[in-house]
Design an enzyme around this catalytic site. Structure first.
Site, PDB file in Angstrom:
ATOM      1  N   SER A  80      85.554  61.364  -9.289  1.00  0.00           N
ATOM      2  CA  SER A  80      84.806  60.542  -8.336  1.00  0.00           C
ATOM      3  C   SER A  80      83.489  61.249  -7.988  1.00  0.00           C
ATOM      4  O   SER A  80      82.717  61.570  -8.889  1.00  0.00           O
ATOM      5  CB  SER A  80      85.676  60.275  -7.103  1.00  0.00           C
ATOM      6  OG  SER A  80      85.198  59.181  -6.361  1.00  0.00           O
ATOM      7  N   MET A  81      83.196  61.526  -6.712  1.00  0.00           N
ATOM      8  CA  MET A  81      81.972  62.258  -6.395  1.00  0.00           C
ATOM      9  C   MET A  81      81.925  63.575  -7.161  1.00  0.00           C
ATOM     10  O   MET A  81      80.857  64.038  -7.579  1.00  0.00           O
ATOM     11  CB  MET A  81      81.886  62.532  -4.899  1.00  0.00           C
ATOM     12  CG  MET A  81      80.599  63.242  -4.484  1.00  0.00           C
ATOM     13  SD  MET A  81      80.562  63.793  -2.765  1.00  0.00           S
ATOM     14  CE  MET A  81      81.194  65.463  -2.946  1.00  0.00           C
TER      15      MET A  81
END
Length: 232
Positions: A80-81
């Protein structure tokens, strides 16, 4: 105990601490030593100020990794991030020594794809986003002390993640593997394949059933896919 053949540096997702990868680390054989990054603001992270952007955050991680650049080759993983952080960290390592042998990413569109995230203006907006992601226990969100801490780091991470964008021709030199889940609401197969344009080497797409946090339920398959690409 045999010495590890590789070191895998793990970059956490939005709102997470280094401990998020503890179950994953335990699933690897001794041939892979797992290092998990602790972003600023988390418990144990000291009083380090928030980073201005993901590039700066990756630069700090790059500097902290100096003691681990000698010895087994590095690989980098980000979810994700953390996929954006991992991409920037890989580029920093390639520029500054200790170039990774492979980059593993999941849960995020390519560096040149904007996320189009809605503004999260209130605490309730942030809590709703965390509940939707599913990466934080609802029971923990009900505890005032934890809620204050997670809101602080989530707000910081959301800013970094939502403003991150790189040119289409910005690449890493090492091979890239994208680990894609079938029901991830944030990235589909087309978006995952766009990562191919951000490497000068080979690209592989490994597909799994599951949601955004598929690797927590399918840890063994996730680890096996990584081990296959590390040839160990």
């Amino acid at each position: 105990m045999p010495k590890p053949r590789f070191r895998l540096v793990c970059c956490p997702y939005l709102g997470a601490s280094a401990s998020a990868f503890s179950p994953l680390a335990a699933a690897f054989p001794p041939s892979v030593e797992v290092l998990s990054v602790q972003y600023p603001g988390r418990r144990g992270g000291g009083a380090e100020p928030a980073a201005a952007d993901i590039g700066e955050l990756a630069g700090r991680i790059h500097d902290e990794l100096r003691p681990w650049r000698e010895g087994p080759p590095l690989a980098v993983l980000g979810h994700s991030m953390g996929a954006a952080v991992a991409f920037e960290l890989t580029r920093a390592l390639e520029r500054g020594g200790g170039a990774p042998v492979r980059l593993f990413v999941s849960g995020r569109p390519s560096p040149s794809a904007g996320l189009g995230l809605r503004p999260l203006e209130t605490d309730d907006d942030l809590i709703d986003e965390l509940r939707a992601l599913g990466g934080v226990s609802p029971k923990l969100l009900g505890r005032p002390a934890f809620r204050r801490m997670i809101l602080s780091v989530t707000r910081q991470d959301y800013r970094l993640n939502s403003t991150y964008l790189r040119p289409p021709d910005e690449t890493v030199s090492c091979p890239v593997t994208f680990l894609l889940s079938s029901e991830d609401p944030y990235v589909d197969r087309v978006a995952a394949l766009a990562w191919k344009g951000h490497t000068e080497a080979s690209f592989r797409l490994a597909e799994f059933p599951g949601d955004h946090f598929f690797w927590t339920a399918r840890t063994a398959e996730f680890v096996t896919a990584i081990l296959e690409d590390l040839d160990c």
